[in-house]
Every structure is written in C-alpha cells, then in structure tokens.
Design a protein around this motif. Structure first.
Motif, PDB file in Angstrom:
ATOM      1  N   VAL A 128      42.457  33.454  51.712  1.00  0.00           N
ATOM      2  CA  VAL A 128      42.180  34.585  50.828  1.00  0.00           C
ATOM      3  C   VAL A 128      42.580  35.880  51.529  1.00  0.00           C
ATOM      4  O   VAL A 128      43.269  36.741  50.956  1.00  0.00           O
ATOM      5  N   GLU A 129      42.154  36.021  52.773  1.00  0.00           N
ATOM      6  CA  GLU A 129      42.482  37.231  53.532  1.00  0.00           C
ATOM      7  C   GLU A 129      43.979  37.349  53.769  1.00  0.00           C
ATOM      8  O   GLU A 129      44.549  38.440  53.656  1.00  0.00           O
ATOM      9  N   MET A 130      44.626  36.234  54.075  1.00  0.00           N
ATOM     10  CA  MET A 130      46.074  36.263  54.304  1.00  0.00           C
ATOM     11  C   MET A 130      46.820  36.661  53.034  1.00  0.00           C
ATOM     12  O   MET A 130      47.772  37.445  53.091  1.00  0.00           O
ATOM     13  N   ARG A 131      46.387  36.140  51.869  1.00  0.00           N
ATOM     14  CA  ARG A 131      47.032  36.484  50.604  1.00  0.00           C
ATOM     15  C   ARG A 131      46.881  37.974  50.311  1.00  0.00           C
ATOM     16  O   ARG A 131      47.800  38.605  49.788  1.00  0.00           O
ATOM     17  N   LYS A 132      45.726  38.544  50.636  1.00  0.00           N
ATOM     18  CA  LYS A 132      45.522  39.976  50.425  1.00  0.00           C
ATOM     19  C   LYS A 132      46.516  40.781  51.253  1.00  0.00           C
ATOM     20  O   LYS A 132      47.115  41.749  50.768  1.00  0.00           O
ATOM     21  N   LYS A 133      46.712  40.395  52.504  1.00  0.00           N
ATOM     22  CA  LYS A 133      47.660  41.099  53.367  1.00  0.00           C
ATOM     23  C   LYS A 133      49.088  40.956  52.849  1.00  0.00           C
ATOM     24  O   LYS A 133      49.847  41.931  52.833  1.00  0.00           O
TER      25      LYS A 133
END
Length: 158
Positions: free
Chosen positions: A143-148
C-alpha cells in the motif's frame, strides 16, 4: 454467507482460443483469469458485488500451454473498510500429472459496492497464523509503495 471463505481456487483447461502468436497462452487471458478469481474471492468474502480497483505486481514466471490444467488461487490478505487485498497465484501443468507449477502471481484490490455503485463496508479479516500476519504485513507495505509510485507518476500526467 459473507466473511467465511477467504480463499478460492478455480480450475480449468487452457483452450486453443487462449493462445497467442507464439503458441502459448496469451498474457491477457491470464490477466482475465486473475480478475475472475479475484472477483469470486472478494464477492465470496464480502457477500457483495465487487469491482477491481487495482491489479499490480503481475509477474509472469513461466508460460502456460494450451491443454494445461490451470489452477488460480485467490486469497484475502488484508481488508480495509471497503476493500480487500487479494493475493493470486496461477499454477499450471500437464493434466495427466498431479504436479502444478507456479506460472504467474500478483496482488489485486477488490472494492465491494452497493446497488448504486458506491463502496460499501466489508467484513474485517483478522490474521491468526504467523504466515497470515506476514502476508497481511506485506500487503500493507505494498500500500505504501503504491502511494509513492502514484505520487511519482503524477509528474508524467499532463
């Protein structure tokens, strides 16, 4: 009944209509199968109609051949308020044998919607085993990687 089954496996034979110009199953056909399994898994878990919000990290490991038996396993790894993160593995092999080999894997996110197409809450899935906790944590990292990635991609959009 919603919230009871978090995993589903679809099994079928790869057909000649699934072939690409190289004589192997077309990647687009595999992606359709992934979407179907994700829909079945998300709907089974939530008890509601689901739509695909995301499909990513698709990794084509080995080709699938016409005539192979294909097994697509989709499993809820994490639930948000209205979404379900679903891990998908695609395995295939000769139907005359019992062994199936990993061909593709990815993560999808399905969102439950009501009759008006608005997102609606899903039952929470709470991991119990160490493996399930690890899978949930990996989904949260993604989730965090997709946001970045999404933030970076905005620079390409005019």
């Amino acid at each position: 009944m919603e919230g009871k089954e978090r995993e589903i496996t679809l099994r079928f034979l790869a057909e000649p209509s699934d072939v690409n110009f190289g004589g192997k199953v077309h990647g687009g056909a595999v992606m359709k199968w992934i979407d179907l399994a994700s829909y079945a898994c998300g709907t089974q878990w939530s008890g509601k109609y689901c739509i695909t919000a995301y499909a990513g990290g698709i990794r084509f490991v080995e080709p699938i051949y016409v005539g192979n038996i294909v097994e697509i396993t989709a499993k809820v790894l994490y639930t948000g308020r209205t979404s379900m993160h679903i891990g998908v593995e695609v395995k295939a092999g000769d139907p005359k044998e019992t062994d199936r080999y990993l061909k593709t894997h990815c993560l999808t996110i399905m969102v439950a919607v009501d009759g008006n197409g608005k997102s609606t809450p899903v039952p929470e899935w709470i991991p119990e085993t160490e493996r399930d906790i690890s899978l949930r944590d990996a989904a949260l990292k993604l989730v965090e990687m997709r946001k970045k990635i999404s933030d970076e991609m905005t620079s390409f959009i005019e």
